[in-house]
Design a protein around this motif. Sequence first.
Motif, mmCIF file in Angstrom:
data_model
loop_
_atom_site.group_PDB
_atom_site.id
_atom_site.type_symbol
_atom_site.label_atom_id
_atom_site.label_comp_id
_atom_site.label_asym_id
_atom_site.label_seq_id
_atom_site.Cartn_x
_atom_site.Cartn_y
_atom_site.Cartn_z
ATOM 1 N N SER A 234 -5.970 60.001 38.575
ATOM 2 C CA SER A 234 -6.474 60.628 37.350
ATOM 3 C C SER A 234 -5.298 61.059 36.479
ATOM 4 O O SER A 234 -4.273 61.521 36.983
ATOM 5 N N ALA A 235 -5.470 60.906 35.173
ATOM 6 C CA ALA A 235 -4.458 61.351 34.218
ATOM 7 C C ALA A 235 -4.923 62.562 33.437
ATOM 8 O O ALA A 235 -4.172 63.125 32.642
ATOM 9 N N ARG A 236 -6.190 62.983 33.643
ATOM 10 C CA ARG A 236 -6.765 64.062 32.843
ATOM 11 C C ARG A 236 -6.721 65.395 33.569
ATOM 12 O O ARG A 236 -6.861 65.470 34.783
ATOM 13 N N GLU B 108 -8.892 72.505 39.389
ATOM 14 C CA GLU B 108 -7.768 71.662 39.757
ATOM 15 C C GLU B 108 -7.975 71.029 41.133
ATOM 16 O O GLU B 108 -8.433 71.670 42.063
ATOM 17 N N TRP B 109 -7.625 69.760 41.258
ATOM 18 C CA TRP B 109 -7.596 69.087 42.549
ATOM 19 C C TRP B 109 -6.175 69.195 43.111
ATOM 20 O O TRP B 109 -5.194 69.209 42.342
ATOM 21 N N PRO B 110 -6.015 69.237 44.430
ATOM 22 C CA PRO B 110 -4.664 69.169 45.002
ATOM 23 C C PRO B 110 -4.002 67.866 44.559
ATOM 24 O O PRO B 110 -4.579 66.793 44.740
ATOM 25 N N SER B 111 -2.837 67.951 43.941
ATOM 26 C CA SER B 111 -2.246 66.774 43.312
ATOM 27 C C SER B 111 -0.995 66.298 44.050
ATOM 28 O O SER B 111 -0.289 67.087 44.688
ATOM 29 N N LEU C 272 -15.102 60.015 37.655
ATOM 30 C CA LEU C 272 -15.928 61.152 37.270
ATOM 31 C C LEU C 272 -15.721 62.293 38.273
ATOM 32 O O LEU C 272 -15.230 62.092 39.380
ATOM 33 N N ASN C 273 -16.098 63.506 37.863
ATOM 34 C CA ASN C 273 -15.926 64.658 38.742
ATOM 35 C C ASN C 273 -16.618 64.462 40.083
ATOM 36 O O ASN C 273 -16.085 64.838 41.133
ATOM 37 N N ALA C 274 -17.817 63.880 40.057
ATOM 38 C CA ALA C 274 -18.547 63.665 41.311
ATOM 39 C C ALA C 274 -17.810 62.689 42.219
ATOM 40 O O ALA C 274 -17.907 62.783 43.449
ATOM 41 N N GLU C 275 -17.069 61.758 41.629
ATOM 42 C CA GLU C 275 -16.273 60.807 42.419
ATOM 43 C C GLU C 275 -14.996 61.472 42.922
ATOM 44 O O GLU C 275 -14.570 61.228 44.062
ATOM 45 N N LEU C 276 -14.408 62.324 42.099
ATOM 46 C CA LEU C 276 -13.223 63.061 42.545
ATOM 47 C C LEU C 276 -13.558 64.054 43.652
ATOM 48 O O LEU C 276 -12.698 64.415 44.455
ATOM 49 N N ASP C 277 -14.817 64.496 43.700
ATOM 50 C CA ASP C 277 -15.243 65.391 44.782
ATOM 51 C C ASP C 277 -15.029 64.753 46.148
ATOM 52 O O ASP C 277 -14.907 65.455 47.153
ATOM 53 N N LEU D 173 -19.569 76.640 43.468
ATOM 54 C CA LEU D 173 -19.200 77.061 44.810
ATOM 55 C C LEU D 173 -18.941 75.883 45.731
ATOM 56 O O LEU D 173 -17.900 75.815 46.397
ATOM 57 N N MET D 174 -19.878 74.941 45.811
ATOM 58 C CA MET D 174 -19.702 73.828 46.733
ATOM 59 C C MET D 174 -18.511 72.970 46.348
ATOM 60 O O MET D 174 -17.784 72.483 47.219
ATOM 61 N N ARG D 175 -18.297 72.794 45.051
ATOM 62 C CA ARG D 175 -17.134 71.996 44.629
ATOM 63 C C ARG D 175 -15.831 72.665 45.077
ATOM 64 O O ARG D 175 -14.903 72.013 45.552
ATOM 65 N N ARG D 176 -15.770 73.981 44.968
ATOM 66 C CA ARG D 176 -14.559 74.696 45.395
ATOM 67 C C ARG D 176 -14.400 74.635 46.917
ATOM 68 O O ARG D 176 -13.281 74.502 47.425
#
Length: 249
Positions: free
Chosen positions: A81-83, A88-91, A122-127, A208-211
């Motif tokens: 991802s570039a965005r 934040e995701w661990p990068s 998408l966010n759901a894919e990054l999850d 919550l679940m995303r975190r």
Amino acid sequence: MFLSNIRIVLVRPTHPGNVGATARAMKNMSLHHLYLVAPEDFPGADATDRAAGADDVLENAVICASLDEALKDCHLVIGTSARQRRIEWPSLAPESCARRLVEGAQQGPVALLFGQERTGLLNAELDRCHFVVTIPTDRNYSSLNLACAVQILAYEIHRVGLSELSANQADTREGRPVSDEDMQGLYRHMEEVLQLIGFLDPANPRRLMRRLMRLFNRVVLDHNEMNILRGILTAVQQHREKLDKNNQE
């Protein structure tokens, strides 16, 4: 060789030429396992032309209807991802990403995800990702062609894979790492229990679940740790059911 455990996954690619160029980039760097999730236009002449001799990679590409299929049995998933995102995701940098994949491949299947040309992941894919890798670019023009992005990261994987340290390094963690399928089962179980005890309101879940998914994805659980967590969740459910039964009596 452990590089055969590394999957390059293109999620919803729209241009067959990019799929072909991706196959070429992979074969240049000794990667041969291409997975396509819901491709818009594949196979096709454009893909074959751009593959420029990497026809075997195209012919053996696994076409999946869903991301679940593409990630089956994978215990490590890294997305590109570039965005910037609100959460934040661990990068990872490209070299660190390559090292994680090479080391993880010695334990079993791993996956590197690339999103659709226009939208990215998408966010759901990054999850579904334990980490996110970003390729450094000019900040005023950060958009990379899909096949170019694959080529850069495939090169890093090949370079790390050739090093004696990575080729011989053993994972000393206890137990086998769990698959993506196992992790999704844990998250569903956790969500059920959090709703059961009133900690998570399904009508107002916020993030919550995303975190929580970010938290556990950073850890990379093994099977022993997974069994402990699922056992705790089951014990909570059983205790709550016992309380409810006593209250009814």
